[in-house]
Design an enzyme around this catalytic site. Structure first.
Site, PDB file in Angstrom:
ATOM      1  N   GLY A 193      39.579  46.031  45.616  1.00 10.94           N
ATOM      2  CA  GLY A 193      40.505  46.378  44.546  1.00 10.94           C
ATOM      3  C   GLY A 193      41.789  46.965  45.078  1.00 10.94           C
ATOM      4  N   GLY A 221      43.625  53.139  43.054  1.00 12.39           N
ATOM      5  CA  GLY A 221      44.227  53.813  41.915  1.00 12.39           C
ATOM      6  C   GLY A 221      44.618  52.903  40.779  1.00 12.39           C
ATOM      7  N   VAL A 246      36.867  45.904  41.715  1.00 13.96           N
ATOM      8  CA  VAL A 246      35.894  44.874  41.360  1.00 13.96           C
ATOM      9  C   VAL A 246      34.561  45.293  41.958  1.00 13.96           C
ATOM     10  CG1 VAL A 246      35.246  42.444  41.509  1.00 13.96           C
ATOM     11  CG2 VAL A 246      37.666  43.082  41.353  1.00 13.96           C
ATOM     12  N   LYS A 273      35.406  43.515  36.727  1.00  7.01           N
ATOM     13  CA  LYS A 273      36.749  43.945  37.108  1.00  7.01           C
ATOM     14  C   LYS A 273      37.153  45.101  36.216  1.00  7.01           C
ATOM     15  CE  LYS A 273      41.505  42.465  37.947  1.00  7.01           C
ATOM     16  NZ  LYS A 273      42.442  41.320  38.097  1.00  7.01           N
ATOM     17  N   ASP A 314      50.926  34.377  41.412  1.00 10.76           N
ATOM     18  CA  ASP A 314      50.495  35.175  42.562  1.00 10.76           C
ATOM     19  C   ASP A 314      49.418  34.440  43.370  1.00 10.76           C
ATOM     20  OD1 ASP A 314      50.663  37.379  44.243  1.00 10.76           O
ATOM     21  OD2 ASP A 314      49.153  38.534  43.141  1.00 10.76           O
ATOM     22  N   LYS A 371      47.719  33.195  46.469  1.00  9.72           N
ATOM     23  CA  LYS A 371      47.713  33.628  47.865  1.00  9.72           C
ATOM     24  C   LYS A 371      46.294  33.511  48.387  1.00  9.72           C
ATOM     25  CE  LYS A 371      47.338  38.467  46.345  1.00  9.72           C
ATOM     26  NZ  LYS A 371      47.967  39.801  46.420  1.00  9.72           N
ATOM     27  N   ASP A 399      42.213  36.015  39.764  1.00 13.35           N
ATOM     28  CA  ASP A 399      43.253  37.027  39.522  1.00 13.35           C
ATOM     29  C   ASP A 399      44.499  36.474  38.833  1.00 13.35           C
ATOM     30  OD1 ASP A 399      44.801  39.257  39.377  1.00 13.35           O
ATOM     31  OD2 ASP A 399      44.535  39.865  41.456  1.00 13.35           O
TER      32      ASP A 399
END
Length: 245
Positions: A18, A21, A25, A39, A135, A137, A152
């Site tokens: 994860g 803060g 997961v 999650k 995102d 990646k 994600d």
């Protein structure tokens, strides 16, 4: 918090990862669904709650064999500061984790081709539903054991032509679409500039992923140490030759 939400429905087995803060997961046992990846996201205001709700909606909208499945949710803690979603558990690890087993940082060509076919199938379907991931990646592509899946959708958004398909609360603000957001080495040129992102953004990121796994390094900013250095190379440098493949 999970116990409080649904009277012991979930039993947490272990932490999987994860963002400190912000999110986590965990592998959990669900009395209805079996093993799941739960999650959890910290929600400090209504905007962050809507963002997580939007992620769950997009996952359900993009339901495809090459996109991680959302099995249930979203759920919220009593005080509204935490939200949860029950996702399909993927045990094969991410591309980043798989590549770490090779000292060259590369994956074999056949595996990369299989990954590319799977991810592009999932991406094509998501795009057909108007969803731009934003995102893509190596950390967000995971092996399910029998193939690869996109995970994600936390900063995904709806392409303009499809925005009428969802409620206004599911839409990303126009300002957020032109603000630099994403993971620097994988971000497309338009993500660094004032232009709104679209489907080509994901295709660019997919190209970076392919290069990264075939060559063992990034095509742009491989030695860069800051966001600004990476952005300068993305916007100005020519693509390096693919030697040694």
């Amino acid at each position: 918090e999970l116990d409080n939400i649904n009277d012991g429905r979930w039993t947490v087995i272990k932490y999987l990862g994860g963002r400190k803060g912000k999110s986590a997961v965990v592998l959990a046992t669900d009395t209805r669904l079996g093993q799941v990846a739960m999650k959890a996201v910290v929600c400090r205001d209504a905007s962050s709650r809507r963002r997580f709700e939007r992620e769950i909606v997009f996952l359900k909208r993009a339901a495809h064999p090459n996109v991680v499945s959302c099995l249930d949710g979203p759920f919220g803690s009593e005080d509204g500061t935490l939200m949860f979603g029950a996702l399909q558990m993927l045990g094969g690890g991410s591309l980043h984790q798989m590549r770490a087993h090779d000292e060259t940082g590369r994956l074999g060509e056949l595996l990369v081709i299989q990954m590319a076919v799977d991810v592009l199938r999932g991406l094509k379907f998501a795009h057909s539903k108007g969803i731009v991931h934003r995102d893509l990646k190596c950390d967000n592509i995971m092996s399910s054991g029998g193939g690869f899946k996109i995970v994600d959708f936390g900063i995904a958004h709806m392409q303009d032509a499809h925005r009428h398909d969802v409620s206004d609360t599911m839409l990303t603000s126009t300002a957020a679409l032109v603000a630099p957001i994403g993971t620097p080495h994988y971000m497309s040129p338009e993500q660094y500039g004032p232009k709104a992102v679209g489907f080509p953004t994901d295709i660019w990121s997919m190209g970076i992923i392919l290069y990264r796994n075939l060559m063992g390094e990034y095509p742009f900013g491989a030695q860069a140490g800051s966001y600004f250095e990476i952005s300068a190379e993305v916007l100005r440098a020519e693509l390096p030759p693919m030697t040694g493949v």
